[in-house]
Design an enzyme around this catalytic site. Structure first.
Site, mmCIF file in Angstrom:
data_model
loop_
_atom_site.group_PDB
_atom_site.id
_atom_site.type_symbol
_atom_site.label_atom_id
_atom_site.label_comp_id
_atom_site.label_asym_id
_atom_site.label_seq_id
_atom_site.Cartn_x
_atom_site.Cartn_y
_atom_site.Cartn_z
ATOM 1 C CG ASP A 174 90.658 49.900 -20.750
ATOM 2 O OD1 ASP A 174 91.060 49.742 -19.585
ATOM 3 O OD2 ASP A 174 91.116 50.760 -21.515
ATOM 4 C CG ASP A 183 99.898 52.091 -33.895
ATOM 5 O OD1 ASP A 183 99.550 53.239 -34.221
ATOM 6 O OD2 ASP A 183 99.339 51.072 -34.326
#
Length: 555
Positions: free
Chosen positions: A161, A314
């Site tokens: 990214d 996560d």
């Protein structure tokens, strides 16, 4: 008479007494001004009036309020101490009886089948999300490409990214270099950063070649798995169909770089050695650390995939997988090299996200955890009370409010006393238990306590943002990385701290709290009758806040 009515009457009588006292003081001061000495004694009259008001407010409002806060903190101290003791007992049991994962779960080494050859190995996708990681991209890609697994049964997926053209070009060239050596590696980019890391992982799962994969290993840009990583993790997933995740432990290549990295190592070692191991050993719950883990793709998809509703994607997916009935496994001796922040501002950004994110997730997922029908009452209680409430909420509030605000204030109010067991014995025992995670750093315990307390203001502020979903609740700042090559290279790459503008290094709230602690410490020396010698702690802690407030921490 009902308890509510009785309470109202007591409150009314107390407030009436307070008003009568004020009226009496006013009438007394007015009578003093009628003797012809109004102009000469007006200042004394005002001072007497203010003094009388303060004594009344102190006796009726301030002291009872502080006593209530102390009692509340004592309760939280006992609760947290019991939690730490419980985790210590579980870890001691695991170590004493050698309850290794291989004994609890079925595990068989992977070998080439005589007939099928490498086709007996499942297909594994290795994801490496990156964002302007030119300092570490080469080492992380190299480590992933060196993983020992049949080359036709593994796909390395680099998700870049980067907004820096130089970083993006460096990653692209590195991927091409390994591809020419026969490694099945892909370089994937997107035209936006929507969802940050969660968005990148989600986009990575949409490619057609992912459909042929059974498992997915994730490594952040500064992580370097050993070649046998998949051989140690994937067999657990193959032979235990209810396992969704196998999580490894972080090992830090730059832990000895400075005092700040040593102190971070102590905290994170306790997290892995105790907190993660307890959740896994009791089959209750532990949070995915976002890297150095292998997921069963079926479980990941069934749980809803990657979600960017918070900055802890996560932990989010681990909660949702657990609520779907999947199990998670942590392996304490499976170590993966990584890097600790050595810049104080980078550490602050990381700690903000690690505190704000779980608090915000707790706010959003508590109801779903309570309503879930796929997990037992014990597991719900563990997730809500032990994991979220005690470790993500109470621990931060207790550290800041009790040890940095309320305990120092007791020197100003002799009527408010804190028992020795709460002021010294419990914190000392908790600190010693935490030292279990890294015995080699025991001599740094005092510095660790002062530093953790100094960081507690930042964490408490982030906690409030997460719980009430305000301010920088969705802020995501990628942690600065320097690379973990030779130590000479590491030190040479460290940016000059003096290049950072002074106003960007100064943290006003920490400085104000340092002044408050300094004042309390000096007051205790001059006027105090405290047998605990509290001023020693107060002066040391105020120094720690000044050091943190001026940014003299880190490299």
């Amino acid at each position: 008479m009902s308890p509510l009515t009785s309470f109202h009457r007591i409150a009314h009588d107390t407030f009436s007494s307070f008003l009568l006292s004020l009226v009496h003081s006013l009438s007394l001061s007015n009578s003093m001004t009628n003797d012809g000495s109004f102009l000469l004694g007006s200042e004394d009259v005002v001072n007497n009036r203010i003094s009388l008001w303060w004594e009344q407010a102190r006796a009726i409002v301030v002291v009872p309020f502080f006593k209530f806060l102390v009692a509340l903190c004592l309760i939280m101290s006992v609760m947290y101490f019991v939690e730490v003791m419980y985790m210590g007992i579980v870890v001691a049991y695991v170590k004493l009886f050698k309850r290794k994962p291989e004994k609890v779960y079925k595990w068989e080494a992977m070998e080439n089948d005589a007939e099928c050859g490498s086709k007996s190995f499942p297909m594994v996708l290795v994801q490496i999300p990156m964002y302007n990681e030119k300092e570490v991209c080469e080492q992380s890609i190299a480590a992933a490409c060196r993983i020992s697994w049949p080359s036709n049964r593994i796909i390395i997926q680099v998700l870049d990214d980067s907004t820096d053209p130089a970083s993006k070009e460096l990653v692209r060239r590195e991927c091409e270099r390994w591809s020419r050596q026969g490694v099945n590696i892909t370089f994937e980019i997107r035209d936006n950063r929507n969802g940050y890391k969660a968005g990148a992982l989600r986009e990575g799962m949409k490619h057609s070649y992912v459909k042929q994969c059974d498992y997915i290993a994730i490594f952040d840009a500064d992580f370097q798995p050993e070649p046998d990583f998949l051989h140690r993790t994937v067999p657990f997933l193959i032979h235990n169909p209810k396992l969704a995740l196998v999580q490894g432990r972080w090992e830090f290549v730059n832990a000895d770089q400075c005092i700040m990295t040593r102190l971070q190592e102590m905290s994170l070692s306790y997290h892995f050695t105790v907190e993660q191991q307890v959740g896994s050993s009791t089959s209750a719950f532990f949070g995915f650390n976002g890297t150095a883990g292998v997921w069963r793709i079926t479980a990941l998809n069934e749980s809803g995939g990657w979600n960017d509703q918070t900055t802890v994607e996560d932990l989010d997916v681990a909660v949702r997988a657990t609520l779907r009935g999947w199990k998670l496994l942590y392996i304490d001796d499976l170590k993966v090299k990584s890097e600790l922040p050595c810049s104080f501002n980078a550490l602050r950004s990381q700690q903000h996200r690690w505190t704000c994110g779980p608090a915000n997730l707790f706010r959003k997922m508590a109801g779903q955890i309570i309503r879930s029908e796929n997990v037992s009452l014990w597991k719900k209680l563990y997730m809500l009370y032990s994991f979220f409430f005690m470790r993500k909420v109470v621990a931060h509030i207790l550290t800041f409010c009790f040890y940095c605000v309320i305990l120092p204030a007791t020197v100003l109010f002799p009527e408010v006393t804190v028992p020795k067991w709460a002021a010294f014995y419990l914190p000392a025992l908790i600190t010693l238990f935490i030292a279990i995670g890294k015995p080699r750093s025991v001599y740094l315990l005092v510095l660790w306590v002062l530093f953790e307390n100094a960081m507690s203001m930042l964490r408490t502020k982030a906690l409030v943002m997460g719980l009430f979903e305000t301010g920088r609740v969705q802020e995501w700042v990628v942690t600065e990385k320097l690379g973990d090559g030779l130590k000479t290279k590491l030190i040479g790459q460290v940016p000059n701290e003096h290049q950072v503008r002074f106003r960007d290094r100064v943290h006003l709230l920490e400085l104000l709290l340092g002044v408050y602690l300094l004042f309390c410490g000096c007051y205790d020396i001059i006027y105090g009758k405290n047998t605990l010698y509290l001023y020693v702690y107060l002066l040391m802690q105020s120094t720690a806040f000044f050091v943190v407030g001026f940014g003299f921490v880190g490299k």
